[in-house]
Design a protein around this motif. Structure first.
Motif, PDB file in Angstrom:
ATOM      1  N   SER A  52      47.511  42.839  51.828  1.00  0.00           N
ATOM      2  CA  SER A  52      47.345  43.736  50.686  1.00  0.00           C
ATOM      3  C   SER A  52      47.922  45.077  51.091  1.00  0.00           C
ATOM      4  O   SER A  52      47.720  45.541  52.214  1.00  0.00           O
ATOM      5  CB  SER A  52      45.867  43.892  50.323  1.00  0.00           C
ATOM      6  OG  SER A  52      45.202  44.594  51.336  1.00  0.00           O
ATOM      7  N   TYR A 108      49.029  41.636  43.744  1.00  0.00           N
ATOM      8  CA  TYR A 108      48.499  41.858  42.403  1.00  0.00           C
ATOM      9  C   TYR A 108      49.644  41.946  41.423  1.00  0.00           C
ATOM     10  O   TYR A 108      50.743  42.368  41.767  1.00  0.00           O
ATOM     11  CB  TYR A 108      47.681  43.154  42.345  1.00  0.00           C
ATOM     12  CG  TYR A 108      46.376  43.025  43.086  1.00  0.00           C
ATOM     13  CD1 TYR A 108      45.230  42.631  42.410  1.00  0.00           C
ATOM     14  CD2 TYR A 108      46.310  43.272  44.442  1.00  0.00           C
ATOM     15  CE1 TYR A 108      44.041  42.495  43.082  1.00  0.00           C
ATOM     16  CE2 TYR A 108      45.129  43.141  45.124  1.00  0.00           C
ATOM     17  CZ  TYR A 108      43.991  42.752  44.438  1.00  0.00           C
ATOM     18  OH  TYR A 108      42.829  42.609  45.104  1.00  0.00           O
ATOM     19  N   LEU A 155      51.914  46.613  44.125  1.00  0.00           N
ATOM     20  CA  LEU A 155      50.636  46.271  44.706  1.00  0.00           C
ATOM     21  C   LEU A 155      50.771  44.855  45.224  1.00  0.00           C
ATOM     22  O   LEU A 155      50.907  43.909  44.439  1.00  0.00           O
ATOM     23  CB  LEU A 155      49.549  46.325  43.643  1.00  0.00           C
ATOM     24  CG  LEU A 155      48.732  47.596  43.525  1.00  0.00           C
ATOM     25  CD1 LEU A 155      47.781  47.465  42.368  1.00  0.00           C
ATOM     26  CD2 LEU A 155      47.987  47.867  44.809  1.00  0.00           C
ATOM     27  N   GLU A 159      59.170  44.933  41.763  1.00  0.00           N
ATOM     28  CA  GLU A 159      57.972  44.293  42.279  1.00  0.00           C
ATOM     29  C   GLU A 159      58.191  42.823  42.621  1.00  0.00           C
ATOM     30  O   GLU A 159      57.892  42.377  43.723  1.00  0.00           O
ATOM     31  CB  GLU A 159      56.880  44.430  41.223  1.00  0.00           C
ATOM     32  CG  GLU A 159      55.509  44.187  41.778  1.00  0.00           C
ATOM     33  CD  GLU A 159      54.451  44.462  40.721  1.00  0.00           C
ATOM     34  OE1 GLU A 159      53.366  43.908  40.861  1.00  0.00           O
ATOM     35  OE2 GLU A 159      54.742  45.219  39.776  1.00  0.00           O
ATOM     36  N   THR A 219      42.848  55.822  50.080  1.00  0.00           N
ATOM     37  CA  THR A 219      43.063  54.420  49.694  1.00  0.00           C
ATOM     38  C   THR A 219      42.141  53.483  50.457  1.00  0.00           C
ATOM     39  O   THR A 219      41.858  52.376  49.993  1.00  0.00           O
ATOM     40  CB  THR A 219      44.503  53.988  49.974  1.00  0.00           C
ATOM     41  OG1 THR A 219      44.736  54.112  51.378  1.00  0.00           O
ATOM     42  CG2 THR A 219      45.483  54.836  49.210  1.00  0.00           C
ATOM     43  N   LEU A 267      43.339  49.484  44.382  1.00  0.00           N
ATOM     44  CA  LEU A 267      44.219  49.211  43.259  1.00  0.00           C
ATOM     45  C   LEU A 267      44.864  50.479  42.695  1.00  0.00           C
ATOM     46  O   LEU A 267      45.982  50.435  42.208  1.00  0.00           O
ATOM     47  CB  LEU A 267      43.442  48.519  42.143  1.00  0.00           C
ATOM     48  CG  LEU A 267      42.862  47.149  42.503  1.00  0.00           C
ATOM     49  CD1 LEU A 267      42.071  46.607  41.341  1.00  0.00           C
ATOM     50  CD2 LEU A 267      43.958  46.177  42.892  1.00  0.00           C
ATOM     51  N   ILE A 278      48.517  53.985  39.704  1.00  0.00           N
ATOM     52  CA  ILE A 278      48.644  52.718  40.440  1.00  0.00           C
ATOM     53  C   ILE A 278      49.997  52.697  41.109  1.00  0.00           C
ATOM     54  O   ILE A 278      51.015  53.055  40.493  1.00  0.00           O
ATOM     55  CB  ILE A 278      48.467  51.530  39.473  1.00  0.00           C
ATOM     56  CG1 ILE A 278      46.990  51.446  39.083  1.00  0.00           C
ATOM     57  CG2 ILE A 278      48.964  50.238  40.076  1.00  0.00           C
ATOM     58  CD1 ILE A 278      46.662  50.325  38.159  1.00  0.00           C
ATOM     59  N   HIS A 323      40.239  45.789  48.156  1.00  0.00           N
ATOM     60  CA  HIS A 323      41.657  46.082  47.986  1.00  0.00           C
ATOM     61  C   HIS A 323      41.822  47.226  47.016  1.00  0.00           C
ATOM     62  O   HIS A 323      41.311  47.198  45.906  1.00  0.00           O
ATOM     63  CB  HIS A 323      42.388  44.849  47.460  1.00  0.00           C
ATOM     64  CG  HIS A 323      42.420  43.746  48.461  1.00  0.00           C
ATOM     65  ND1 HIS A 323      42.970  42.523  48.206  1.00  0.00           N
ATOM     66  CD2 HIS A 323      41.965  43.665  49.737  1.00  0.00           C
ATOM     67  CE1 HIS A 323      42.847  41.747  49.258  1.00  0.00           C
ATOM     68  NE2 HIS A 323      42.233  42.423  50.200  1.00  0.00           N
ATOM     69  N   PHE A 352      50.447  48.651  49.521  1.00  0.00           N
ATOM     70  CA  PHE A 352      51.093  49.310  48.381  1.00  0.00           C
ATOM     71  C   PHE A 352      51.850  50.502  48.897  1.00  0.00           C
ATOM     72  O   PHE A 352      51.498  51.099  49.900  1.00  0.00           O
ATOM     73  CB  PHE A 352      50.034  49.768  47.370  1.00  0.00           C
ATOM     74  CG  PHE A 352      48.831  50.324  48.037  1.00  0.00           C
ATOM     75  CD1 PHE A 352      48.819  51.631  48.478  1.00  0.00           C
ATOM     76  CD2 PHE A 352      47.718  49.512  48.271  1.00  0.00           C
ATOM     77  CE1 PHE A 352      47.718  52.117  49.122  1.00  0.00           C
ATOM     78  CE2 PHE A 352      46.627  50.022  48.928  1.00  0.00           C
ATOM     79  CZ  PHE A 352      46.605  51.325  49.357  1.00  0.00           C
TER      80      PHE A 352
END
Lengths: 1551, 242
Positions: free
Chosen positions: A1491, A1213, A1210, A1474, A1512, A1182, A1206, A1180, A1493
């Motif tokens: 997962s 996370y 995410l 988030e 990524t 990050l 970042i 994944h 982002f």
């Protein structure tokens, strides 16, 4: 041992050997041993021995081959070649040798049998044994001794010396062998030998000689046979033997002692061995030729007796005297190098030419080589290259201009008027002029000529009138007569005019003379020597009268005739006119009648006839009266002609008169004369308006004549255009004045010197001179009359008599420039004034016009004076010469063109060469352009042509958005032009570019270096030393490596438990203001709980990708992992070109991705759990850090802690802090937000960053960035361009500086205090940041990312501050530290900040280059939406492309969810959403584990977006049932600034 | 490019860097020597006594133990096909005779191929040696084109070194033993940027070239008579110079 003893011993030994009975076997053994020893000894012996040893093996091999009895055969065979008897029968050597051997063998066999029998009889005693040893010795040494015999002949003893030494040692050893041999014997022996050999002084030659001789004698005897051996000799030998034994014993004792001593030190240290080995090795490498004499047999072919040509009566010159040693060395060397004996002559000596040295001394030429050098430095005279005047270059004239010469002869100068002329002079000049005229006229005799002509014509008419004599038809005759008559008339008129002129001239002369006479009387002195004498020539009155009368009569008759003709003509005219008139009259009358009738009818309409139409009634002409005509003729004759009988007056002007001397003249006249004397004159000769020479200055004579008589030779190379004489007058010592310029005509080519007539060219000056003496002056009125009437104004004038001609060369060829069209045309035309008048000056160059004129004017083509013109015309009309009707700026260019332009363009080779020399990027480094066009592929140009075509076509494929496409194109063009300028700038060199030289050390450096002397050699704290830099030229692929050292990371986001389906997230309490206020966030309870459970929160690892090579570290655990690993990535330069320019243009980035490794248990069967593990690894993404290669290249190393980029969201996370961390590193951590990674990146080997050395003018990076678009487009070695904010916004591209300036401007307009910070940051390198001042603290803004940092933020990327730029001043940092952390930003303190504008240099109030205001347009929302769709499509396609082996499923539901979410992110700037978002997602997609982002980027073009998504690694999932979601959102800002959001996610359905 | 490659012509150069005459006090001084030079040289041949050696040391105080480097500079269309295009020679000491020559006899052997005579190869020589403090300094740069015509050519190249900018700098460079040098010896083979430097002449190096060309005439380049024979150049052949 003394040589004498030795000699004796040798003799005995030899004798014994032959005569002694010996045990065969024993003897064999001992011989073998001895030989071995001998070998050893020889090999260990000094280099002197080496040659002899080496030359032996050939001989030694022989015995082994020959037979079983090694000893005997060895002996014999060894002797073989040497035992050549010195008898002259050399030709039969082979046979002789054979017989000799036979004899020897027999002898030996006999001896052996004798010995055997003796053995049987006797018991062996020690004595023979002791005697045998010497014999062994002798065997051993004999092959060495033998050469001695030959040597005798060549007078060289060295060899025998050596062998005698050998013998000596052997005898020592032999004696020693009586006692038991010690175990260390050989080495000691060697050592002994070694030392003795080296240090034994050489025996004297004189002593050696007799010994050798005697030995030779014995040997010879021995060899030649027993019969020669006298018995007495034997006895003597025996006696010797006994002596020897005594001597030997004493020796033995001595040596034994020595030996014993040596035995003790026999255990030698290893050093000795090493020296030995070194000597051995040296021996292998080096060859030191022996100085020993080489025996003759070695130098000659086998069994060849040396022969001496001198003895045979042949002449040999004296050989060069060479020292014996040198000769020996040479011989040894030759034998060593070449086994063949071709260097040696028949006499066994080196072939040599007779001595070339002259018997008498002579001096050699000095140092020829140096003279050569001198000669090379000598100046050579070369003839000057002719320069041809540009304007005179003739098109098409190829003949080279030769060596031409003009001779200008300046005879003298006469003034016809001068200011110093007295009145008398004026008259005299006038008289002289008139007289000259008179002379000229008389010479021409025009009147006489015309009279004669007239007479001739009359005769002709007379002849023509007589028809009998003319064969022509009547008509033609009449015609010619008429022509003649008219000509007679003309001629007569001319003659009359001439005669009249003559007469007037004569009268004038007389009149002037009379005036002069009266003047002289009046002033009572004479100034001029002029005197006119009128000579009367008596004429025959009667004949004269008759001729006069006849002439008159003839004239009268002619006139009468003429008049008659005229009269007839007039009568004719009259008649016709009369008739006409009559007719008109009639018509008039008829008209009148008609009119009358008409008038009767209509009286008022009647009109007067037009009076103009009425012709005048002709008057009949009057017939001419002869008397009247006669009257006229006589009158005219009386006027213009000399009366009959009147004497002919011939004036004669002479200079016979006397000039009144000065003392009899009045003062004014004396003054005048003195003034004249003070004057002098000279002439300057100018050629083509350049002064080429001048005459001497000559005084003006009293008669106003100056004689020069100088001839100037002008060597000319240019076409003569003008030739001028300038007349200069000097009065006393005051300056010179230019009186006048005299233009001389360029002579015809036919005029050569010698034949040139003297010409007088007149000149006149317009100067005004008034003098205070008798001189009349110039340009001022004066009068001869007393009352001042009848004024005259005379100007200074005169004549220069000169002749100009072409010179004649040495060989009689005139040095005249070749006839060329233009020249001839020009000059001939000048001559012919009528040509100019007829066609105008401009027509002269127009050949057609000129030809037309020539044809019309019926030029005589045979007239030589017309020849050049006719030639020109014929050339012009025939079209042979082409005169272009255009003007060429560089007319010579064509001559230098080796091919035409069309061909140049057509030829591929030429085109390629041209493009390369222009530095077109595609061809700049093109190597080996082929020779032939056919070898050049057409496709070479394809790229280039395509680029040219596309230059103006805006491509929308990559750039979807048209505005950006235009900008990209524009940038491309800017870049090209900058590159081009840079290429030019690169050719300007500084001294430092070419020459390396140490700077002159200043005091501080000197002090430092002195200080360094006192420095400790090994400091306790070692410092890192700089690595050696490598110039990037000799590198190839794989030589350069990128080293990335990943040390540790902080605050990596941690996983969130996915088990709980719905969880109320704790809203983060962070706000924007709190960010800088350093407030720790409160941990959420859930996480503490998770942590308490001991779960691994995150297993991060780092993946570094560069140029699509990927390396990754091991997996660490926890949110603050420490890897401390070094990754090595290969670097490939584009196209394998490792030049600095190429390296600078590398655009690749180093992506450092932080990923989380997630392990999933995929074991489906629980039963297997005990025996196997089946997990799947998921990675994944990050976050990432991106560092451009160019930064690494220029910075050499990058070391620091970087903020990990970042994504704001995410999935799965969270960035919650753990309790422990907060407790431990609170102080540090709380300073800033986000996750960090500590890195060290460098290149191995370190490269020299090329042009960046010259930072002051060239910064090798040009980064173009669109606002919030850190797109690096760096290219080679170009200056940094700063654009203004409006340009920047228009371009939507700029680097840090532009960003910073814009940002700073915004801040300023907001009313904040803001400065531009110039400094170094990581990873950008030299950059610009913005500093703003808040109430209590300073904030540092990164303009490219938009992030801001507090001044004391540890992780602020700005590492050093160089200067601050405010709106009205610039401050330079002079503080001790440049890190923002330790700095004071208070610019008011002059100790900390040095300002640019100070009191000494006040701020001049510069106006800003920035525009007053920026204009923003609204961005088209529709277009943005369209772009958004297209990007999404492209990205989806790309992801599918990257997964070629898997099916890529798109989860549409998720995508739409994400898409809705993205605008929210934009609105909130990616913050504080988030938890909400996660909750929502979970609610909607609860069944999935996902997962993903969002990526936020500024928009420039599609490629960076694709790269970002690729890096990524979302697509790298190979879970079987993975689904993807991708959403793009573009938010348009004014001025077409676009913010792009990409949301990528991978989903896996939970089972 | 075509698979066979473009047609090229070949230029084979061999020869040697023969010797150098690197003297600060030139030969002139030698010639001005009070003694008769003939006598002098005769004496030198026969008795190389210490006295004369001393004298020579006085005449030629420096420039001993020199070595030279050579490299070739050529245009874009040229490529070396065989041999060494760079070399560094042994250190040579000057001879003890009157000529004081520094002989290297360092062989050059290289073959070029080219499609274009433009950028004809030049040989660039740079000579180095210790100064009086033992620092390795440059003693001369020089360049010459490889002769165009085939045959044997002897070239004597005058050498030069860049000068210091100022007197002070000259002194310090002398003192520190770091004389000015060109950043790249190849500078001497090109004209660009030379105007910023000033140089001093510094002796001569003699080069011998044997040039062979192939296919030049075929490709239309005529570099002289078809069979050039004999030695061109002013110097007499080796060995007979005296």
């Amino acid at each position: 041992m003394k040589p004498k003893e030795e000699k004796v011993k040798i003799i005995t030994e030899e004798f014994i050997e032959d005569s002694e009975d010996a045990d065969e076997g024993r003897q064999k053994k001992t011989v073998k041993v001895a030989r071995q020893k001998g070998k050893k000894q020889l090999s260990s012996a000094g280099p002197k021995e080496m040659v002899s040893e080496k030359s032996h093996p050939d001989d030694q091999q022989e015995p082994v081959q020959e037979g079983s009895d090694t000893h005997l055969l060895g002996m014999t065979s060894r002797r073989g070649p040497r035992s050549l008897p010195p008898i002259p029968s050399a030709s039969r050597t082979g046979f002789a040798e054979f017989s000799m051997r036979e004899r020897m063998r027999e002898k030996l066999q006999a001896a052996r049998s004798k010995a055997e029998s003796a053995l049987l009889q006797e018991i062996p005693t020690p004595r023979p044994r002791s005697l045998r040893h010497p014999s062994e010795k002798e065997l051993e040494t004999e092959f060495g001794t033998e050469p001695g015999r030959e040597v005798q002949r060549t007078q060289q003893e060295d060899d025998s010396q050596g062998f005698s030494r050998v013998k000596f040692h052997d005898s020592v050893r032999k004696i020693k062998s009586k006692p038991p041999v010690p175990p260390g014997f050989p080495s000691a022996e060697e050592a002994y030998n070694f030392f003795t050999f080296n240090f034994d002084p050489e025996p004297e030659e004189s002593e050696e000689k007799p010994k050798a001789k005697s030995r030779h004698g014995t040997n010879q005897e021995e060899e030649e046979g027993e019969e020669e051996e006298p018995p007495v000799q034997e006895g003597v030998n025996k006696m010797d033997e006994e002596e020897l034994l005594d001597g030997g014993d004493t020796e033995h004792l001595l040596l034994g002692l020595d030996h014993a001593a040596e035995d003790f030190v026999a255990v030698r240290p290893a050093e000795y061995e090493s020296v030995h080995i070194r000597l051995q090795m040296e021996k292998e490498l080096l060859f030191v030729p022996s100085t020993l004499t080489v025996p003759t047999y070695k130098k000659l072919p086998e069994n060849v007796q040396p022969r001496y040509p001198e003895d045979e009566g042949l002449y040999i010159g004296a050989r060069l005297e060479v020292p014996r040693t040198n000769q020996n060395i040479m011989e040894n060397r030759l034998l060593m190098q070449e086994p063949g004996r071709r260097w040696f002559g028949d006499d066994g000596r080196i072939l040599a030419l007779p001595n070339p040295i002259k018997p008498f001394p002579s001096r050699p030429p000095m140092l020829t080589q140096e003279q050569d050098i001198k000669a090379e430095l000598e100046t050579l005279y070369k003839k000057a290259v002719k320069y041809i005047h540009r304007s005179q270059h003739l098109i098409g004239s190829g003949d080279p201009p030769g060596n031409f010469q003009l001779d200008i002869d300046i005879l003298g100068l006469i003034f016809t008027h001068h200011p110093c002329f007295s009145r008398e002079h004026v008259l005299a000049a006038k008289l002289a002029q008139l007289y000259d005229q008179y002379l000229a006229r008389r010479q021409r005799h025009k009147a006489q000529f015309l009279t004669d002509k007239l007479q001739a014509l009359r005769n002709a008419v007379q002849m023509g009138l007589n028809p009998a004599k003319t064969p022509k038809s009547l008509e033609t005759t009449q015609k010619t007569i008429n022509e003649y008559k008219s000509e007679i008339r003309q001629t007569r008129k001319l003659r009359d005019a001439e005669q009249e002129k003559d007469r007037t001239l004569l009268k004038t002369i007389i009149k002037v003379w009379k005036e002069m006479k009266s003047l002289r009387e009046f002033q009572r002195f004479t100034n001029t020597p002029l005197k006119l004498v009128l000579r009367k020539e008596k004429v025959d009155q009667k004949a004269d009268e008759e001729a006069y009368e006849a002439e008159i009569q003839a004239e009268i008759s002619e006139l009468l005739e003429e008049h008659m003709e005229e009269y007839e003509q007039k009568i004719e005219e009259y008649r016709s006119a009369q008739q006409q008139w009559k007719a008109w009259k009639k018509a008039q009358r008829a008209k009148k009648k008609k009119n009358k009738q008409a008038v009767e009818e209509r009286p008022d309409e009647m009109k007067e006839p037009d009076p103009g139409e009425e012709p005048v009634k002709p008057v009949p002409p009057e017939p001419t009266d002869r008397a009247v005509i006669e009257q006229q003729v006589r009158e005219r004759a009386a006027q213009s002609r000399r009366r009959p009988g009147e004497p002919m007056l011939v004036p004669e002007l002479s200079l016979a008169g006397n000039v009144t001397p000065n003392d009899q003249c009045p003062r004014v006249e004396v003054l005048r004369r003195e003034d004249v004397k003070r004057r002098s004159l000279y002439l300057k000769v100018t050629f083509n308006n350049k002064e080429v020479s001048r005459t001497d200055s000559r005084p003006l004579g009293a008669d106003f004549r100056v004689h020069f008589g100088q001839i100037f030779n002008l060597k000319i190379f240019n076409w003569p255009e003008s030739l001028t004489l300038q007349v200069y007058e000097t009065v006393g010592h005051s300056g010179t004045t230019l009186l006048a310029e005299v233009f001389l005509p360029i002579p015809e080519t036919t005029v050569v010197s010698g034949r040139a007539p003297t010409e007088e060219v007149e000149f006149s000056s317009n100067q005004h001179v008034t003098l205070d003496h008798e001189g009349v002056g110039s340009g001022v009125p004066f009068s001869f009359e007393a009352d001042g009437s009848n004024q005259l104004i005379l100007m200074t004038s005169g004549k220069v008599s000169n002749s100009v001609a072409w010179a004649i060369g040495e060989n009689g060829i005139p040095l005249i420039p070749p006839l060329s069209q233009q020249n001839i045309g020009f000059r001939s035309a000048l001559k012919r004034a009528d040509a100019i008048s007829s066609i105008g000056t401009s027509g002269l160059t127009d050949m057609k016009k000129l030809a037309k004129w020539a044809a019309e004017s019926k030029l005589d083509p045979n007239d030589p004076s017309n020849a050049p013109l006719m030639q020109l015309i014929s050339v012009a009309t025939s079209g042979e010469s082409y005169i272009p009707d255009f003007f060429r700026l560089e007319q010579l260019q064509q001559e230098f063109n080796f091919v035409s332009d069309e061909e140049l363009n057509r030829s591929k080779r030429f085109r390629l060469l041209g493009l390369r020399s222009q530095g077109v990027p595609e061809f700049r480094n093109y190597k080996q352009i082929p020779m032939y066009d056919r070898e050049i592929m057409e496709k070479v140009f394809q790229d280039y042509e395509k680029r040219l075509r596309d230059r103006n076509v805006i491509e929308t494929k990559d750039h979807i958005d048209t505005h950006r496409a235009i900008v990209a194109k524009y940038l491309q063009q800017v870049r090209e032009s900058v590159i081009n300028r840079f290429l030019i700038a690169k050719h300007h060199f500084l001294l430092s570019d070419l020459v390396v030289e140490e700077e002159v050390p200043n005091i501080s450096i000197l002090g430092l270096s002195l200080f360094k002397l006192a420095e400790q050699k090994r400091p306790l704290r070692p410092r890192r030393k700089g690595r050696k830099k490598v110039t990037a030229q000799n590198l190839s692929d794989g030589d350069i490596k990128l080293l990335v050292n990943i040390i540790r990371a902080y605050d990596i986001p941690v996983r969130k438990p996915t088990t709980s389906k719905f969880q109320q997230p704790s809203r983060s309490s962070r706000t924007f203001s709190e960010k800088h206020a350093a407030s720790p966030t409160t941990p959420s309870a859930t996480h503490s709980a998770d942590y308490a459970l001991g779960q691994v929160l995150v297993r991060p690892f780092v993946e570094v990708s560069f140029q699509r090579t990927i390396c990754h570290t091991t997996t660490a655990e926890g949110p603050n992992p420490s890897w401390n690993e070094e990754l090595e990535l290969p670097f490939r330069a584009p196209n394998g070109d490792y030049s600095t320019t190429s390296l600078q243009s590398v655009k690749d980035d180093v992506f450092i991705n932080i990923l989380d490794e997630v392990l999933y248990d995929v074991l489906e069967d629980d039963r297997e759990r005990g025996s196997g593990i089946h997990t799947r690894i998921e990675r994944h993404w990050l976050g990432c850090v991106k560092i451009p290669f160019s930064t690494i290249y220029f910075q050499a190393r990058i070391d620091g802690t970087f903020k990990i980029n970042i994504p704001p969201v995410l999935l799965g996370y969270s960035k919650e802090r753990s309790v422990i961390i907060e407790r431990g590193f609170d102080a540090v951590r709380s300073l800033s937000e986000g996750s960090y990674i500590t890195l060290f990146i460098t290149l191995e080997p370190q490269l020299v960053p090329g042009e960046s050395v010259r930072e002051k003018e060239l910064v090798a990076r040009y980064v173009s960035l669109i606002p919030f678009l850190p797109d690096t487009v760096s290219f080679a070695g170009i200056c940094d361009l700063w654009s203004t904010s409006d340009q920047f916004l228009d371009l939507l591209a700029g680097d840090e500086e532009e960003h910073a300036v814009l940002l700073c401007n915004y801040f300023l307009s907001l009313g904040k205090k803001a400065w531009l910070v110039m400094g170094n940051a990581i990873p950008e390198g030299p950059t610009a940041y913005v500093l703003t001042r808040e109430q209590s603290h300073y904030l540092i803004w990164n303009p490219c990312s938009g992030h801001c940092y507090g001044q004391f933020d540890t992780f602020c990327p700005l590492k050093s501050v160089g200067c601050l730029i405010g709106p009205d001043n610039i401050w330079f940092n002079i503080q001790q530290y440049d890190s923002p952390l330790r700095m004071n930003f208070d610019v008011t303190k002059p100790k900390l900040w040095k300002s640019f504008f100070s009191r000494r240099l006040p701020y001049p109030g510069l106006s800003s280059v920035q525009p007053e205001e920026l204009i923003y347009q609204r961005t088209d929302k529709v277009a943005a939406a369209e772009l958004q769709d297209r990007i999404e499509k492209i990205l989806k396609e790309k992801i599918m492309d990257w997964r070629p082996r898997h099916l890529t499923r798109w989860n549409r539901y998720c995508t739409s969810t994400l898409r809705h979410f993205l605008p929210l992110l934009e609105r909130n700037h990616g913050e504080d959403v988030e938890d909400n978002h996660r909750a929502e997602l979970l609610k909607q997609l609860g069944d999935y584990r996902f997962s993903g982002f969002p990526l936020h980027m500024p928009y420039s073009e599609v490629k960076p977006l694709i790269e970002a998504v690729y890096s990524t690694g979302v697509h790298n999932t190979d879970a079987p049932n993975v689904e993807f979601a991708l959403a793009v959102y573009i938010h348009p800002y004014p001025k077409n600034v676009l913010s792009v959001w990409i949301y990528v996610a991978s989903l896996i359905r939970n089972r | 490019m075509a698979a066979a490659g473009p047609s090229v012509f070949l230029l084979m150069v061999n020869g040697q860097v023969e010797s150098a005459q690197m003297g600060k006090l030139a030969q002139k001084q030698w010639q001005n020597w009070n003694l008769k030079p003939g006598l002098m040289s005769e004496l030198c041949w026969t008795c190389p006594s210490r006295l004369f050696l001393k004298y020579y040391e006085y005449i030629f105080p420096e420039y001993d133990d020199l070595y030279c480097k050579y490299c070739f500079v050529y245009g874009q269309d040229w490529a070396p096909t065989a041999g060494l295009e760079e070399g560094i020679s042994q250190i040579t000491s000057k001879s003890q005779d009157a000529r004081r020559a520094l002989v290297w006899n360092f062989p050059i052997d290289v073959t070029f191929k080219s499609t274009n005579p433009y950028g004809w190869p030049q040989i660039v020589l740079s000579v180095y040696g210790p100064d009086m403090f033992g620092n390795d300094v440059v003693r001369g740069y020089g360049a010459v084109h490889v002769p165009f015509s085939p045959g044997r050519h002897k070239k004597t190249i005058p050498m030069f070194v860049p000068e210091s900018v100022s007197k002070l700098q000259k002194f310090t460079s002398w003192f520190m033993g770091r004389r000015p040098e060109y950043t790249d010896p190849k500078v001497v083979a090109q004209g660009e940027g030379r105007e910023v430097t000033r140089v001093r002449s510094q002796g001569f190096v003699t080069l011998l070239f044997n040039v062979v060309t192939k296919d030049m005439r075929k490709l239309g380049y005529d570099t002289g008579p078809p069979d050039t024979q004999g030695v061109s150049g002013p110097s007499t052949p080796q060995g007979l110079s005296r």
